[in-house]
Design a protein around this motif. Sequence first.
Motif, PDB file in Angstrom:
ATOM      1  N   VAL A 156      55.636  31.737  38.812  1.00 22.00           N
ATOM      2  CA  VAL A 156      57.068  31.808  39.147  1.00 22.00           C
ATOM      3  C   VAL A 156      57.298  32.885  38.117  1.00 22.00           C
ATOM      4  O   VAL A 156      56.788  32.899  36.916  1.00 22.00           O
ATOM      5  CB  VAL A 156      57.773  30.697  38.746  1.00 22.00           C
ATOM      6  CG1 VAL A 156      59.216  30.906  38.655  1.00 22.00           C
ATOM      7  CG2 VAL A 156      57.567  29.576  39.905  1.00 22.00           C
ATOM      8  N   GLU A 157      58.042  33.991  38.705  1.00 21.15           N
ATOM      9  CA  GLU A 157      58.240  35.195  37.576  1.00 21.15           C
ATOM     10  C   GLU A 157      60.069  35.116  37.889  1.00 21.15           C
ATOM     11  O   GLU A 157      60.267  35.589  38.847  1.00 21.15           O
ATOM     12  CB  GLU A 157      57.596  36.438  38.062  1.00 21.15           C
ATOM     13  CG  GLU A 157      56.730  37.138  37.149  1.00 21.15           C
ATOM     14  CD  GLU A 157      55.834  38.106  37.978  1.00 21.15           C
ATOM     15  OE1 GLU A 157      54.689  38.622  37.430  1.00 21.15           O
ATOM     16  OE2 GLU A 157      56.045  38.667  38.992  1.00 21.15           O
ATOM     17  N   GLY A 158      60.676  35.009  36.788  1.00 21.29           N
ATOM     18  CA  GLY A 158      62.014  35.111  37.072  1.00 21.29           C
ATOM     19  C   GLY A 158      62.425  34.148  37.974  1.00 21.29           C
ATOM     20  O   GLY A 158      62.345  32.967  37.749  1.00 21.29           O
ATOM     21  N   GLU A 159      63.294  34.582  39.050  1.00 21.50           N
ATOM     22  CA  GLU A 159      63.512  33.673  39.849  1.00 21.50           C
ATOM     23  C   GLU A 159      62.738  33.554  41.181  1.00 21.50           C
ATOM     24  O   GLU A 159      63.218  32.854  42.097  1.00 21.50           O
ATOM     25  CB  GLU A 159      64.919  34.050  40.329  1.00 21.50           C
ATOM     26  CG  GLU A 159      66.112  34.172  39.411  1.00 21.50           C
ATOM     27  CD  GLU A 159      66.722  32.583  39.330  1.00 21.50           C
ATOM     28  OE1 GLU A 159      67.263  32.177  40.312  1.00 21.50           O
ATOM     29  OE2 GLU A 159      66.621  32.241  38.291  1.00 21.50           O
ATOM     30  N   THR A 175      55.526  37.373  47.308  1.00 18.70           N
ATOM     31  CA  THR A 175      56.294  37.434  46.603  1.00 18.70           C
ATOM     32  C   THR A 175      57.559  36.648  47.471  1.00 18.70           C
ATOM     33  O   THR A 175      57.902  37.573  48.403  1.00 18.70           O
ATOM     34  CB  THR A 175      57.371  38.454  45.765  1.00 18.70           C
ATOM     35  OG1 THR A 175      56.101  39.100  45.048  1.00 18.70           O
ATOM     36  CG2 THR A 175      58.197  38.086  44.881  1.00 18.70           C
ATOM     37  N   MET A 176      57.961  35.556  46.980  1.00 19.83           N
ATOM     38  CA  MET A 176      59.076  34.832  47.865  1.00 19.83           C
ATOM     39  C   MET A 176      60.341  34.705  46.985  1.00 19.83           C
ATOM     40  O   MET A 176      60.143  33.996  45.854  1.00 19.83           O
ATOM     41  CB  MET A 176      58.703  33.642  48.532  1.00 19.83           C
ATOM     42  CG  MET A 176      57.634  33.811  49.343  1.00 19.83           C
ATOM     43  SD  MET A 176      56.864  32.188  50.185  1.00 19.83           S
ATOM     44  CE  MET A 176      58.131  31.879  51.532  1.00 19.83           C
ATOM     45  N   ASP A 188      58.880  30.284  33.898  1.00 23.19           N
ATOM     46  CA  ASP A 188      57.619  31.317  34.041  1.00 23.19           C
ATOM     47  C   ASP A 188      56.496  30.479  34.011  1.00 23.19           C
ATOM     48  O   ASP A 188      56.381  29.841  32.926  1.00 23.19           O
ATOM     49  CB  ASP A 188      57.912  32.482  32.980  1.00 23.19           C
ATOM     50  CG  ASP A 188      58.669  33.519  33.523  1.00 23.19           C
ATOM     51  OD1 ASP A 188      59.489  33.395  34.746  1.00 23.19           O
ATOM     52  OD2 ASP A 188      58.741  34.650  33.145  1.00 23.19           O
ATOM     53  N   THR A 189      55.842  30.405  34.996  1.00 23.35           N
ATOM     54  CA  THR A 189      54.286  29.771  35.011  1.00 23.35           C
ATOM     55  C   THR A 189      53.544  30.464  35.892  1.00 23.35           C
ATOM     56  O   THR A 189      53.875  31.303  36.638  1.00 23.35           O
ATOM     57  CB  THR A 189      54.589  28.235  35.535  1.00 23.35           C
ATOM     58  OG1 THR A 189      55.705  28.661  36.779  1.00 23.35           O
ATOM     59  CG2 THR A 189      55.328  27.414  34.665  1.00 23.35           C
ATOM     60  N   ARG A 190      52.310  30.387  35.609  1.00 25.07           N
ATOM     61  CA  ARG A 190      51.176  30.540  36.395  1.00 25.07           C
ATOM     62  C   ARG A 190      49.918  29.968  36.139  1.00 25.07           C
ATOM     63  O   ARG A 190      49.530  29.760  35.051  1.00 25.07           O
ATOM     64  CB  ARG A 190      51.135  32.318  36.172  1.00 25.07           C
ATOM     65  CG  ARG A 190      50.777  32.678  34.512  1.00 25.07           C
ATOM     66  CD  ARG A 190      50.654  34.156  34.729  1.00 25.07           C
ATOM     67  NE  ARG A 190      49.501  34.900  35.196  1.00 25.07           N
ATOM     68  CZ  ARG A 190      49.543  35.915  35.570  1.00 25.07           C
ATOM     69  NH1 ARG A 190      50.444  36.736  35.597  1.00 25.07           N
ATOM     70  NH2 ARG A 190      48.309  36.365  36.166  1.00 25.07           N
ATOM     71  N   SER A 191      49.233  29.772  37.152  1.00 29.60           N
ATOM     72  CA  SER A 191      47.781  28.847  37.034  1.00 29.60           C
ATOM     73  C   SER A 191      47.152  29.554  38.344  1.00 29.60           C
ATOM     74  O   SER A 191      47.416  29.769  39.297  1.00 29.60           O
ATOM     75  CB  SER A 191      48.058  27.340  37.188  1.00 29.60           C
ATOM     76  OG  SER A 191      48.904  26.922  36.130  1.00 29.60           O
TER      77      SER A 191
END
Lengths: 245, 245, 245
Positions: A156-159, A175-176, A188-191
């Motif tokens: 998740v980046e921003g919204e 990107t959705m 803000d997360t990423r895996s």
Amino acid sequence: MFKATIDAYLLKDSVETLSVLVDEARFRISPEGIAVRAVDPANVAMVSFDLATEAFDDFSADDCELGLDLSRVSDILGVADRDDKVHMELNEDTKKLMIQIGGFSYTLSLLDPSTIRAEPRIPQLDLPAQIVLNGKDLQKAVKAAEKISDHMLLGVEGEDFFMEAEGDTDRVKLTMSRDQLIDIKPNDTRSLFSLDYLSDIIKPASKSNEVTLHLGKDFPIKINFSIANGAGTIGYLLAPRIESD
Amino acid sequence: MFKATIDAYLLKDSVETLSVLVDEARFRISPEGIAVRAVDPANVAMVSFDLATEAFDDFSADDCELGLDLSRVSDILGVADRDDKVHMELNEDTKKLMIQIGGFSYTLSLLDPSTIRAEPRIPQLDLPAQIVLNGKDLQKAVKAAEKISDHMLLGVEGEDFFMEAEGDTDRVKLTMSRDQLIDIKPNDTRSLFSLDYLSDIIKPASKSNEVTLHLGKDFPIKINFSIANGAGTIGYLLAPRIESD
Amino acid sequence: MFKATIDAYLLKDSVETLSVLVDEARFRISPEGIAVRAVDPANVAMVSFDLATEAFDDFSADDCELGLDLSRVSDILGVADRDDKVHMELNEDTKKLMIQIGGFSYTLSLLDPSTIRAEPRIPQLDLPAQIVLNGKDLQKAVKAAEKISDHMLLGVEGEDFFMEAEGDTDRVKLTMSRDQLIDIKPNDTRSLFSLDYLSDIIKPASKSNEVTLHLGKDFPIKINFSIANGAGTIGYLLAPRIESD
């Protein structure tokens, strides 16, 4: 004692949610329904499966545990039309499961539950981002990523929710934004996850209109959805891969 | 002399009934139509095929015998739409069969009939039970049995017809009562058959609404049905396997 | 500079016309559209591909040359629905092609055009016979020939076009008279072609209602058809095989 009748398509879908991770499973049966907790042999992914008695046409059971070879059950269900009814009944003496579908009677040998891997402990995780989306969208992104790489970044980046894959030379990104999702609790997360696992898990999830993802920073992902008009819930937990920069 | 025109789908279905057992066949042609008697290489199953002139749009022939490679004929028929007409004509000089389908002309070399196994003698059998059922039901039972075992028991118990298969651990049984069958002449009988053969024979039979089984006690089974609106009849004879108790 | 938007199905069809002969291709881009000239690795067949700007929703380009791995492009287009729009844009700095389809962004590495075989010189040929026919008819004849042989004779005899194949034992011939063709400029000609190539070339041609063949005596065949409502033209040139009598 265990005796139950259910729609064939529901049992097929249930078995599929498990068989993407394991070949054999312990079915924990109680008067409230059926529960399975299983980890794949490599300890990378886990599934929590719960099917309440409401999913059944009729259901009566004492507490017991059945060991089932999932591919045998799939084979048997293969002869059923999706709208057939399946009647199951445990024969306590012979330790066999009688399965009746459309005129056929099957006598299925059970596995000794103690020979099947024990139920895993489900870890408590704090996953700050939540995304609710259509299972089909998730599947399309996973299929696109598979053409490029064997890993996939979810984040998740921003919204916005994004899914990204990078190969030796090429890259794909989807990107959705909030209006393309059913819901998002942004953070803000990423895996990074192995596509081997993701693409298996996505198969049953893709049939659901509403799949919930719980994401963290280099944390496992939780993929939840319901089956049988809400009488059943499926939760997958998939461990992340290490992202190299 | 041999000259005939027939619907492509009828010729396709005819060739299929033979090719489940043999690769090459002697077609015995007479002014009354075409007859084939063939045994599979292992001498386990036999087919009697008869197609009367009524099945043809036009048919004129003297007595003769044609040796045909069934897979070549299938290949050729593969280009035909099911409602195409097929015109066949024997060229006596070149010993070749001219086949015309939808603008195409094929020149097919014949096999020397003497190189093909001679016609078998059809044994006289006393098979006390007869069952008439839909080919689809037979096929469904055979498919269910294949998942469990490589043999299948067919029998009559009281007024019911049953099909049963037993694997190392599991078992499946389908019982059909008089009202689920088209007809039954009951007589307590049971014989065990190899599913390898049954599943091949069932393929063409499954298209028929009315398949007649003749059963005895550890005797061969006769499986009869008609094609081409009754202008053709197919009879399979399959040897039993020894049942171990 | 290169920037263009096109229907996904059009790009799919275009890539297919090339990928039956080569794996990689140089796309010569100009303000007028896209052109590709390519020969297969064995120098037996050649393709001329031209797609004018009218085939695109929008198109703006300077002269440039892009080297593309056709199987990667096919993979990417695999996620598109046939009525999706594809947007392509060249990033001059990174020498990568950005491709956007239905929410996905792909970053595709380009191949160095100088590593791809140079454009062939297209030979001037005098081919006296011309036949215009439906691509489906051509495909049907090629499929019938494949069952018999690995070569196929195409020719004109009197006013008729014929296609013929001869195997070790069997033979098939399809004759089409003027009224079964869209048009014919007859001239007695015949040439033999490898079915390996013909059957590949026929795949994209079979979708066209109007395929033009140019034939000579033991000369290459030219197979022309248009795509994208005439905005694109495809021409194959296939070398003949030597006919032994």
